[in-house]
Write an enzyme that holds these catalytic residues in place. Structure first.
Site, PDB file in Angstrom:
ATOM      1  N   HIS A 236       8.844  48.002  22.598  1.00 62.72           N
ATOM      2  CA  HIS A 236      10.072  48.646  22.126  1.00 62.72           C
ATOM      3  C   HIS A 236      10.558  47.919  20.882  1.00 62.72           C
ATOM      4  O   HIS A 236      10.074  46.835  20.563  1.00 62.72           O
ATOM      5  CB  HIS A 236      11.163  48.609  23.209  1.00 62.72           C
ATOM      6  CG  HIS A 236      11.613  47.211  23.512  1.00 62.72           C
ATOM      7  ND1 HIS A 236      10.951  46.375  24.399  1.00 62.72           N
ATOM      8  CD2 HIS A 236      12.631  46.471  22.995  1.00 62.72           C
ATOM      9  CE1 HIS A 236      11.552  45.197  24.419  1.00 62.72           C
ATOM     10  NE2 HIS A 236      12.575  45.220  23.570  1.00 62.72           N
TER      11      HIS A 236
ATOM     12  N   HIS B 239      11.358  44.865  14.965  1.00 59.96           N
ATOM     13  CA  HIS B 239       9.990  44.459  15.270  1.00 59.96           C
ATOM     14  C   HIS B 239       9.653  44.863  16.700  1.00 59.96           C
ATOM     15  O   HIS B 239      10.547  45.181  17.488  1.00 59.96           O
ATOM     16  CB  HIS B 239       9.830  42.934  15.128  1.00 59.96           C
ATOM     17  CG  HIS B 239      10.633  42.161  16.127  1.00 59.96           C
ATOM     18  ND1 HIS B 239      11.984  41.913  15.958  1.00 59.96           N
ATOM     19  CD2 HIS B 239      10.294  41.613  17.318  1.00 59.96           C
ATOM     20  CE1 HIS B 239      12.435  41.231  17.010  1.00 59.96           C
ATOM     21  NE2 HIS B 239      11.427  41.042  17.850  1.00 59.96           N
TER      22      HIS B 239
END
Length: 197
Positions: A37, A120
Site C-alpha cells: 500500500h 512509497h
C-alpha cells in the site's frame, strides 16, 4: 484499539510487478503482496469516538480519481538501512488528497505528522542487512517502473500491534469520483460534470 492509517491500494498487476523484486537481499523480511500500500497519513491509536469522527470527515472528501505509477526503488536509513521501498511518480492530485487528510486530522486534534509525505510502497523491512548488500540490491533494480494505474479510492486501514508489515484490515473505503478525461486538454479547462439526477 488497532492503529489506523489512510492509504492507497496497489492493484494486482502492479503488486505482481513489485513481488518480482523480492529476494536477493540478506536480512530482509519481505512484505506479503496483499499488504502492499501507499500510506497517506499514519493516524495511530485513537479511541472509538475519534475514529468515528475521522471516518465521518474522510467520508466528505470530494476529489477526482487520478493516475500514478510506481517508479524506482530505494532504501530508508542511509547509514543503517531499515527498509526498502518502491517510489511513486509525483501526482498533484495525490499530494492534494494527502494534504486534505492531514488538515482533517489536525482539525480533529491529532498532532501534525512529523514526517514529510514521501509516497512509497514498503517492500521489505531490514533487520541486519549490510549497507553493501543493500547498495548492491538497489543497483541491480534501479530502473523499476510499472504502467500507470488509476486510483479510484482511498482506504482506512488498521494494523494490530506487531513488528510492522501487516496483516492490515480495511476498515473503511472512500471512493473518489470519476475524473472527466478529455485527451490533450489541459485539466485547468475541464469543468465539473453536472449530475442529471
Amino acid at each position: 484499539m488497532p492503529r489506523l492509517f489512510t492509504a492507497l491500494e496497489i492493484p494486482r498487476n502492479a503488486a505482481m510487478s513489485l513481488s518480482l523484486l523480492r529476494g536477493g537481499l540478506p536480512g530482509a523480511r519481505w512484505i506479503d503482496v496483499e499488504n502492499y500500500h501507499i500510506t497517506l497519513r499514519f493516524i495511530g491509536d485513537v479511541d472509538g469516538r475519534t475514529a468515528d469522527e475521522i471516518v465521518d470527515r474522510l467520508d466528505r472528501i470530494d476529489r477526482p480519481e487520478f493516475q500514478i505509477r510506481l517508479d524506482g526503488i530505494g532504501a530508508f536509513g542511509s547509514k543503517k538501512p531499515h527498509s526498502v521501498w518502491a517510489g511513486v511518480s509525483p501526482s498533484p492530485e495525490m499530494y492534494a488528497l494527502q494534504a486534505e487528510i492531514e488538515r482533517i486530522c489536525q482539525r480533529i486534534g491529532l498532532p501534525p505528522d512529523p514526517r514529510k509525505f514521501t509516497p512509497h510502497v514498503t517492500l521489505a523491512r531490514l533487520k541486519s542487512s549490510r549497507v553493501d548488500d543493500v547498495v548492491h540490491y538497489l543497483a541491480g533494480r534501479g530502473n523499476f517502473q510499472t504502467s500507470a494505474f488509476t486510483v479510484p479510492r482511498f482506504v482506512l486501514l488498521s494494523s494490530r500491534e506487531s513488528v510492522g508489515g501487516g496483516p492490515y484490515l480495511t476498515e473503511e473505503i472512500f471512493p473518489l469520483h470519476e475524473a472527466l478525461s478529455v485527451p490533450s486538454v489541459s485539466s485547468s479547462f475541464l469543468q465539473p460534470v453536472k449530475s442529471l439526477a
